[in-house]
Design a protein around this motif. Structure first.
Motif, PDB file in Angstrom:
ATOM      1  N   UNK A  27      57.237  -8.641 -31.151  1.00 40.25           N
ATOM      2  CA  UNK A  27      58.102  -7.450 -31.115  1.00 40.25           C
ATOM      3  C   UNK A  27      58.342  -6.859 -32.501  1.00 40.25           C
ATOM      4  N   UNK A  28      58.268  -5.543 -32.594  1.00 42.33           N
ATOM      5  CA  UNK A  28      58.414  -4.870 -33.880  1.00 42.33           C
ATOM      6  C   UNK A  28      59.859  -4.891 -34.387  1.00 42.33           C
ATOM      7  N   UNK A  29      60.816  -5.113 -33.481  1.00 39.66           N
ATOM      8  CA  UNK A  29      62.199  -5.060 -33.933  1.00 39.66           C
ATOM      9  C   UNK A  29      62.533  -6.208 -34.878  1.00 39.66           C
ATOM     10  N   UNK A  30      61.696  -7.274 -34.873  1.00 40.32           N
ATOM     11  CA  UNK A  30      61.893  -8.335 -35.865  1.00 40.32           C
ATOM     12  C   UNK A  30      61.696  -7.799 -37.279  1.00 40.32           C
ATOM     13  N   UNK A  31      60.631  -6.989 -37.468  1.00 41.05           N
ATOM     14  CA  UNK A  31      60.355  -6.415 -38.771  1.00 41.05           C
ATOM     15  C   UNK A  31      61.450  -5.426 -39.183  1.00 41.05           C
ATOM     16  N   UNK A  32      61.969  -4.692 -38.180  1.00 39.40           N
ATOM     17  CA  UNK A  32      63.040  -3.729 -38.495  1.00 39.40           C
ATOM     18  C   UNK A  32      64.302  -4.452 -38.960  1.00 39.40           C
ATOM     19  N   UNK A  33      64.670  -5.520 -38.250  1.00 43.02           N
ATOM     20  CA  UNK A  33      65.851  -6.295 -38.634  1.00 43.02           C
ATOM     21  C   UNK A  33      65.654  -6.907 -40.019  1.00 43.02           C
ATOM     22  N   UNK A  34      64.441  -7.433 -40.277  1.00 41.98           N
ATOM     23  CA  UNK A  34      64.150  -8.019 -41.577  1.00 41.98           C
ATOM     24  C   UNK A  34      64.272  -6.977 -42.682  1.00 41.98           C
ATOM     25  N   UNK A  35      63.760  -5.759 -42.426  1.00 39.20           N
ATOM     26  CA  UNK A  35      63.842  -4.699 -43.419  1.00 39.20           C
ATOM     27  C   UNK A  35      65.297  -4.316 -43.703  1.00 39.20           C
ATOM     28  N   UNK A  36      66.109  -4.235 -42.664  1.00 39.10           N
ATOM     29  CA  UNK A  36      67.530  -3.902 -42.839  1.00 39.10           C
ATOM     30  C   UNK A  36      68.233  -4.967 -43.675  1.00 39.10           C
ATOM     31  N   UNK A  37      67.951  -6.228 -43.392  1.00 38.96           N
ATOM     32  CA  UNK A  37      68.589  -7.319 -44.139  1.00 38.96           C
ATOM     33  C   UNK A  37      68.184  -7.273 -45.603  1.00 38.96           C
ATOM     34  N   UNK A  38      66.897  -7.030 -45.866  1.00 42.22           N
ATOM     35  CA  UNK A  38      66.427  -6.952 -47.252  1.00 42.22           C
ATOM     36  C   UNK A  38      67.093  -5.799 -47.984  1.00 42.22           C
ATOM     37  N   UNK A  39      67.206  -4.643 -47.322  1.00 43.45           N
ATOM     38  CA  UNK A  39      67.843  -3.478 -47.945  1.00 43.45           C
ATOM     39  C   UNK A  39      69.294  -3.783 -48.283  1.00 43.45           C
ATOM     40  N   UNK A  40      70.002  -4.458 -47.400  1.00 42.21           N
ATOM     41  CA  UNK A  40      71.416  -4.804 -47.659  1.00 42.21           C
ATOM     42  C   UNK A  40      71.517  -5.766 -48.840  1.00 42.21           C
ATOM     43  N   UNK A  41      70.616  -6.734 -48.903  1.00 40.45           N
ATOM     44  CA  UNK A  41      70.624  -7.667 -50.021  1.00 40.45           C
ATOM     45  C   UNK A  41      70.336  -6.951 -51.342  1.00 40.45           C
TER      46      UNK A  41
END
Length: 400
Positions: A27-41
């Motif tokens: 599922x692509x939403x894993x990559x989206x969640x990962x990208x959001x977490x990285x941006x927040x960090x």
């Protein structure tokens, strides 16, 4: 911290689901969640950098933690960038070597979970465990060296005995004095065929990976010396070395926990808070009329009860002379003790005399001695003046 735990949870879910799916079916939403977490960090570390400034960010009180976070976040950004590049390429354009690099870089996502180690500063029990383990690493290194020497020494002896037996069997079977050592016993060959196998067998025999009786059985068939060596090894390793090593590890862990200033400060603060709370509850029990003041009669009655007497004695406060104890606690000499005087007096009398209290007493004694010397000198001067005046009066009386 909540985001770090969410990151760890999402990583576990992604790995579990991806294990049964093809690369294109994840599922692509894993990559989206990962990208959001990285941006927040990234935003977090950027705001922290501008808030503290370059110097305080790297060499301030939390400088090491900030550098640790910066390295983890930079690896996460690189891993995310490589994931984005791979997603933009067709399957035929991505070489096998690139996939290996990407697979290695995906471990950086796991490293983000290591940031949870910052909780050590806030959880005293967890901090004690981790720092105790880290401080035993030096002892662990020397323990491994000692055990390796033990494994090697006994491994050489036992391997030599087994090879001699296998060589004898090979010569007897072939009649060739130059025959290669070979044993018909498969168990003997499995455990004692080489020095490495012998060392591994000896390690497993004391670590629970193998019953040492299983490794001993094939030795019984040809050599009592080998059996004696194996038994002697078990006696030394299990009953001597391991017990001593356990004691050293425990002692090192206790010393490291006691030497940690933050842990000791937290424990001392907790003890003091608990003691103050108990003293306040005790004062409420003594104050029967709820006047927030305790007289000498109320105090004497309470001290004579087993509960209060035992409590004060446990604090190192003697209850034999009630009047003296009441006078010491009554700081303003009003004849009544309020809550603050009771708690403060008991806390000051708690335990053995501290260095500060001894220094204070020594200073007060010094001031008292100086005052007494000054008083003696002044008294002596007054005496001399009186004597002079008396003599002057006597002389004047004689002239009259």
């Amino acid at each position: 911290m909540a985001l770090i735990f969410i990151n760890l949870l999402m990583l576990g879910i992604e790995v579990e689901i991806s294990a049964s799916l093809g690369t294109n079916d994840i599922p692509q939403w894993f990559e989206i969640v990962n990208l959001v977490i990285v941006v927040i960090f990234v935003l977090e570390i950027t705001l922290k950098f501008f808030a503290f400034g370059c110097r305080k960010f790297f060499v301030g009180p939390d400088g090491q933690w900030n550098m640790f976070d910066l390295v983890i976040i930079l690896l996460s950004v690189l891993e995310t960038a490589l994931d984005g590049w791979a997603a933009s390429q067709s399957a035929s354009q991505v070489e096998l070597s690139h996939l290996r690099v990407m697979r290695f870089m995906r471990l950086a996502r796991t490293l983000r979970g290591i940031r949870v180690i910052r909780l050590l500063r806030y959880v005293g029990a967890l901090r004690t465990l981790v720092f105790s383990i880290l401080n035993t690493m030096k002892s662990l290194l020397w323990t491994l060296i000692l055990l390796c020497l033990l494994f090697y020494s006994f491994g050489v002896v036992l391997t030599q005995l087994v090879q001699d037996q296998c060589r004898y069997e090979a010569i007897a079977a072939t009649g060739n004095t130059n025959a290669v050592p070979h044993c018909e016993d498969g168990v003997l060959h499995k455990y004692w065929s080489s020095i490495f196998e012998s060392m591994l067998t000896l390690f497993m025999a004391i670590s629970g990976g193998l019953s040492w009786g299983e490794a001993l059985d094939p030795l019984k068939s040809f050599s009592l010396i080998a059996v004696a060596c194996m038994v002697f090894y078990v006696l030394i390793a299990v009953f001597a070395v391991m017990n001593v090593v356990t004691g050293v590890f425990c002692n090192t862990a206790i010393e490291s926990a006691n030497s940690d200033r933050d842990i000791r400060a937290i424990e001392q603060l907790n003890k003091q808070t608990t003691l103050v709370k108990s003293l306040k509850e005790l004062f409420q029990e003594i104050d029967h009329d709820n006047s927030n003041m305790v007289s000498i009669d109320e105090f004497r009655t309470a001290v004579n009860t087993p509960k209060m007497s035992s409590f004060l004695e446990s604090m190192g406060i003697s209850t034999q002379d009630v009047w003296t104890l009441f006078t010491i606690i009554d700081a303003d000499s009003s004849g009544l003790i309020d809550l603050d005087e009771f708690v403060g007096g008991c806390m000051e009398l708690h335990g053995p005399a501290k260095s500060f209290q001894m220094s204070k007493m020594s200073y007060e004694n010094k001031i008292t001695r100086q005052a007494i010397k000054k008083l003696v000198k002044e008294t002596s001067d007054v005496k001399n003046q009186l004597v002079f005046a008396v003599r002057a009066l006597e002389v004047a009386g004689r002239k009259m």
